[in-house]
Enzyme design. Structure first.
Site: not given
Ligand code: NAD
Ligand code: 0WE
Length: 256
Positions: A21, A65, A156, A163, A192, A194-195
């Site tokens: 994102i 980090d 979650y 959060k 969404i 993503t990783l």
């Molecule tokens: P992503 O894995 O691409 O991004 C998560 C990022 O967090 C990665 O770049 C990772 O390197 C970074 N990170 C983790 N630990 C870290 C640390 N110690 N120092 C620096 N960076 C660190 O996945 P994303 O879905 O783009 O997630 C981005 C944000 O969006 C997160 O806060 C996630 O909770 C939020 N989010 C995601 C979704 C979804 O469904 N993907 C929905 C709502 C909110």
């Molecule tokens: O915020 C998130 C994911 C955040 C996340 C994901 C991981 C996977 C790998 C935080 N920590 C880790 N640790 C890992 O080792 N989201 C909003 C995406 C997400 O994650 C879920 C969801 C949704 C949506 C987990 C359970 C249920 C729903």
């Protein structure tokens, strides 16, 4: 009122790959004319992140980090020296140990709780402090949250608690930094791929149910989150602070 970010300096945290994102928001900020500094977590992500970041003309890459104070200090010292000031900060970082999202919530460990809150919540306070010191003309701070902060989303778990704390942190920061013309907001995105979503059991089913139940009858596109990031970064949102903006196709408004 304008989405023009020319002459503004933005720092973005949380680019892991092209699906992040943070990457979509960074591309939007760049297209709106902002000068960009994009950070990635560590050596493991360095190659992939650097290739992306350097594909944006003028963008600067930096390793940081957010669980390490000295790395945050180093980044903001470098920003001060290089750019002098800052206008936009995007925090798109979250982490909980994988086991915490698998086992029952009642079995959350002390260490898992600590890590989730350190990386996903405290880090916003730490980077906001560093950024605010450089936001002499005011600024905009944006973080990413999820519906699991408001309602129970099975698995979650501790991330939902983190959060909720993050959304509350946004309000306290917005109150305090408001007098310095710094706005602080969160975007609550729908699911969404993503990783961070990869490997989460049942994620596909969750997206299917999201598409069925949301008023717009589909999943959110990451570019819609990117566009909201640009809006919150720009003067078009000058009256908005302390807010959680849902970009979820309306999913959160439904009771049944
Ligand atoms: P992503 O894995 O691409 O991004 C998560 C990022 O967090 C990665 O770049 C990772 O390197 C970074 N990170 C983790 N630990 C870290 C640390 N110690 N120092 C620096 N960076 C660190 O996945 P994303 O879905 O783009 O997630 C981005 C944000 O969006 C997160 O806060 C996630 O909770 C939020 N989010 C995601 C979704 C979804 O469904 N993907 C929905 C709502 C909110
Ligand atoms: O915020 C998130 C994911 C955040 C996340 C994901 C991981 C996977 C790998 C935080 N920590 C880790 N640790 C890992 O080792 N989201 C909003 C995406 C997400 O994650 C879920 C969801 C949704 C949506 C987990 C359970 C249920 C729903």
């Amino acid at each position: 009122m304008s989405s023009n970010l020319e002459g503004r300096v933005a720092v973005v945290f949380g680019v892991a790959n092209k699906r992040s994102i943070a990457w979509t928001i960074a591309q939007g900020l760049h297209a709106a004319g902002a000068e960009l500094v994009i950070t990635y977590q560590n050596e493991r992500l360095e190659q992939e992140a650097k290739d992306l970041i350097l594909s944006l003309p003028g963008a600067q890459d930096f390793m940081c980090d957010v669980s390490k104070d000295e790395e945050i200090d180093r980044l903001f010292a470098e920003l001060k020296q290089r750019y002098g000031k800052l206008h936009v900060l995007v925090h798109s970082v979250a982490f909980a140990p994988a086991d915490e999202l698998k086992r029952d919530f009642v079995n959350t460990t002390r260490e898992g709780f600590r890590i989730a809150h350190d990386v996903s919540v405290y880090s916003l306070i730490a980077v906001a402090r560093g950024a605010a010191a450089l936001m002499e003309d005011g600024g905009s701070i944006i973080t990413m949250t999820y519906y699991g902060a408001e309602k129970v989303v099975p698995h979650y778990n501790v991330m939902g608690v983190a959060k909720a704390a993050l959304e509350c942190t946004v309000r306290y920061l917005a109150y305090e930094l408001g007098k310095r013309k710094i706005r602080v907001n969160a975007i609550s995105a729908g699911p969404i791929k993503t990783l961070a979503a990869r490997g989460i059991a049942g994620f596909g089913d969750m997206q299917k149910s999201h598409a069925e139940r949301s008023p717009l009858q589909r999943n959110v596109d990451v570019n819609e989150v990117g566009a909201t990031g640009v809006f919150l970064a720009s003067d078009a949102s000058s009256g908005i602070t302390g807010e959680t903006v849902h970009v979820d196709c309306g999913y959160n408004i439904m009771g049944f």
